[in-house]
Design a protein around this motif. Structure first.
Motif, PDB file in Angstrom:
ATOM      1  N   GLU A  25       0.129  -2.688  -1.846  1.00 44.83           N
ATOM      2  CA  GLU A  25       1.061  -1.629  -2.342  1.00 44.83           C
ATOM      3  C   GLU A  25       2.505  -1.760  -1.729  1.00 44.83           C
ATOM      4  N   ALA A  26       3.010  -2.908  -2.048  1.00 43.80           N
ATOM      5  CA  ALA A  26       4.215  -3.306  -1.857  1.00 43.80           C
ATOM      6  C   ALA A  26       5.266  -3.200  -2.695  1.00 43.80           C
ATOM      7  N   ALA A  30       9.490  -4.647  -3.011  1.00 43.27           N
ATOM      8  CA  ALA A  30       9.982  -5.597  -3.934  1.00 43.27           C
ATOM      9  C   ALA A  30      11.264  -5.101  -4.420  1.00 43.27           C
ATOM     10  N   ALA A  31      11.204  -3.707  -4.845  1.00 45.26           N
ATOM     11  CA  ALA A  31      12.300  -3.153  -5.723  1.00 45.26           C
ATOM     12  C   ALA A  31      13.555  -3.037  -4.543  1.00 45.26           C
ATOM     13  N   ALA A  47       6.112 -12.362  -6.481  1.00 40.37           N
ATOM     14  CA  ALA A  47       5.782 -12.784  -5.360  1.00 40.37           C
ATOM     15  C   ALA A  47       5.032 -11.967  -4.674  1.00 40.37           C
ATOM     16  N   LEU A  48       5.234 -10.790  -4.883  1.00 39.87           N
ATOM     17  CA  LEU A  48       4.214  -9.659  -4.201  1.00 39.87           C
ATOM     18  C   LEU A  48       3.280  -9.129  -4.978  1.00 39.87           C
ATOM     19  N   ALA A  49       3.147  -9.332  -6.005  1.00 43.31           N
ATOM     20  CA  ALA A  49       1.973  -8.973  -6.717  1.00 43.31           C
ATOM     21  C   ALA A  49       0.816  -9.531  -6.578  1.00 43.31           C
ATOM     22  N   GLY A  50      -0.394  -8.783  -7.157  1.00 42.52           N
ATOM     23  CA  GLY A  50      -1.778  -9.252  -6.989  1.00 42.52           C
ATOM     24  C   GLY A  50      -2.279  -9.075  -5.492  1.00 42.52           C
ATOM     25  N   ALA A  51      -1.655  -8.544  -4.549  1.00 39.90           N
ATOM     26  CA  ALA A  51      -2.357  -8.202  -3.216  1.00 39.90           C
ATOM     27  C   ALA A  51      -3.485  -6.820  -3.242  1.00 39.90           C
ATOM     28  N   VAL A  52      -4.559  -7.425  -2.945  1.00 39.60           N
ATOM     29  CA  VAL A  52      -5.680  -6.242  -2.918  1.00 39.60           C
ATOM     30  C   VAL A  52      -5.910  -6.032  -1.499  1.00 39.60           C
ATOM     31  N   ARG A 254      11.549  -0.068   6.399  1.00 40.08           N
ATOM     32  CA  ARG A 254      11.613   0.386   5.054  1.00 40.08           C
ATOM     33  C   ARG A 254      10.283   0.643   4.441  1.00 40.08           C
ATOM     34  N   TRP A 255       9.062  -0.222   4.824  1.00 37.95           N
ATOM     35  CA  TRP A 255       7.831  -0.317   4.236  1.00 37.95           C
ATOM     36  C   TRP A 255       6.771  -0.222   5.050  1.00 37.95           C
ATOM     37  N   GLY A 256       6.604  -0.504   6.195  1.00 37.67           N
ATOM     38  CA  GLY A 256       5.665  -0.459   7.273  1.00 37.67           C
ATOM     39  C   GLY A 256       5.610  -1.905   8.221  1.00 37.67           C
TER      40      GLY A 256
END
Length: 306
Positions: A25-26, A30-31, A47-52, A254-256
Motif C-alpha cells: 500500500e505504498a 510513490a506519487a 519499483a513500488l508495485a507488486g508488494a503484498v 509521510r507514509w509510515g
C-alpha cells in the motif's frame, strides 16, 4: 573442498547490483516521492508495485514452507526473492552458495512470538509451547530463514540496533565484502506492524506510525557482475543533490515508519530514484535523537564506499 574466498580489499568499490522495495500500500508514497524528486511517476511506481502483505506472501513465494513463518520473515523473503529477480513461486536452491552472505535489520520482527510464548509458559508451562512456533523466538530467525530459503552459506547476521539498524546492516555488509568473507551480500530490512510491535514502537516513537514492509539490497564489490549498478560513495566525498530520510524527504513521516528497516528502505528508494533518472549522489539517512543517526551516499557513477 571449500570455495576460495576473495582476498581482503579495504578500498573495494561496493555496488548495488540489485534491489527491491516490498512496501504494501505504498502508492501514495510513490506519487509524493516522484513529485519531490522530479522523476517520471511511472518509472518510480513500478519499483513500488507488486508488494503484498505478509498474509499473501504465497503469491510471491509459493505456498510450501510458509507455515508458522513470522510476518517479518515472510516480508523479508518476498523482498529478497524480488531483489534476486526470481519469478513467482518457490525456487529451491540446488546447493549452497558459500560466497553469498545475509545481513538483516529488524528490531520488532519476532516480538509477537516472544510475547506469546512468554504468556503461554507462564499460564500453562513449557510443555504447552508448540515445537513449530518455538524456533521463531530466536533473535536471528529472519536472517537464518532467508539464508536457508535461498541456500546462502556465507556469514549470516541479524542487527537489532534501533533506528539505525538499516544502515548499520549496510555497513556490516561492506565490511564482509572488503574482508573477503563474501563476494555478495543480501542486506534485508523488514518490520511487522502487528499489535505487539505497534505498541512497543509507539511507546518510544509516538509521533510516527509503524508500517509493515521490507526492502532488499544486493551488494557486491565484483565490478564484472555489477558494472552498471549504483555505487556507495565515500562519506562526505560528494555534495548530495537531495537527502532521503530524516532531514530531507522522510518516508517515515509521510507514509509510515519501517523503524529498523528504514535505512535499507531509504537506500533502496535512492537506488530506484537513480534508476528513474534522478541525479546523484543522494544522501540517505536514518536514526533519531534517541538511537543516534547514520548516513550513506549513493550515486550512479563510479566511487568507493566509506
Amino acid at each position: 573442498m571449500a570455495a576460495r574466498r576473495p582476498g581482503p580489499d579495504v578500498t573495494a568499490t561496493v555496488r548495488v547490483s540489485g534491489w527491491s522495495l516490498h512496501l504494501p500500500e505504498a502508492d501514495p508514497l510513490a506519487a509524493e516521492l516522484a513529485d519531490w524528486a522530479q522523476v517520471p511517476f511511472d518509472r518510480l511506481a513500478g519499483a513500488l508495485a507488486g508488494a503484498v502483505p505478509a498474509e499473501r506472501a504465497h503469491e510471491v513465494l509459493g505456498r510450501k514452507g510458509l507455515l508458522y513463518k513470522e510476518p517479518a520473515t515472510r516480508l523479508a523473503l518476498c523482498a529478497a526473492h524480488r531483489a534476486l529477480g526470481l519469478p513467482p513461486g518457490r525456487t529451491r536452491p540446488t546447493g549452497v552458495e558459500p560466497a553469498t552472505a545475509v545481513v538483516v535489520a529488524s528490531n520488532l520482527g519476532n516480538v509477537a512470538t516472544v510475547a506469546d510464548l512468554a504468556r503461554t509458559v507462564r499460564a500453562e508451562g513449557g510443555r504447552a509451547v508448540s515445537p513449530l512456533a518455538a524456533p521463531n523466538a530466536s533473535s536471528n530467525v529472519v536472517s537464518s530463514t532467508v539464508a536457508l530459503w535461498f541456500g546462502f552459506g556465507a556469514a549470516n547476521l541479524m542487527l537489532c540496533s534501533g533506528a539505525t539498524a538499516g544502515l548499520d546492516a549496510v555497513r556490516a555488509a561492506t565490511l564482509l565484502l572488503r574482508a573477503g568473507r563474501a563476494a555478495r551480500v543480501l542486506v534485508v530490512g523488514a518490520e511487522p506492524a502487528d499489535e505487539t510491535a505497534t505498541v512497543l514502537h509507539q511507546a518510544g516513537r509516538a509521533s510516527s506510525m509503524l508500517r509493515a514492509g521490507a526492502a532488499c539490497l544486493v551488494l557486491t564489490s565484483d565490478v564484472a557482475t555489477a558494472a552498471a549498478g549504483p555505487v556507495l560513495v565515500p562519506h562526505g566525498g560528494h555534495q548530495a543533490s537531495r537527502r532521503l530520510g530524516p532531514g530531507g524527504f522522510d518516508p517515515a513521516a509521510r507514509w509510515g515508519d519501517c523503524y529498523g528497516a528504514a535505512g535499507v528502505v531509504n537506500l533502496a528508494l535512492a537506488a530506484a530514484l537513480l534508476d528513474a533518472g534522478m541525479a546523484g549522489p543522494i544522501a540517505v539517512t536514518c536514526g533519531d535523537d534517541t538511537d543516534g543517526r547514520r548516513e550513506a551516499f549513493l550515486d550512479g557513477g563510479r566511487g568507493a564506499d566509506r
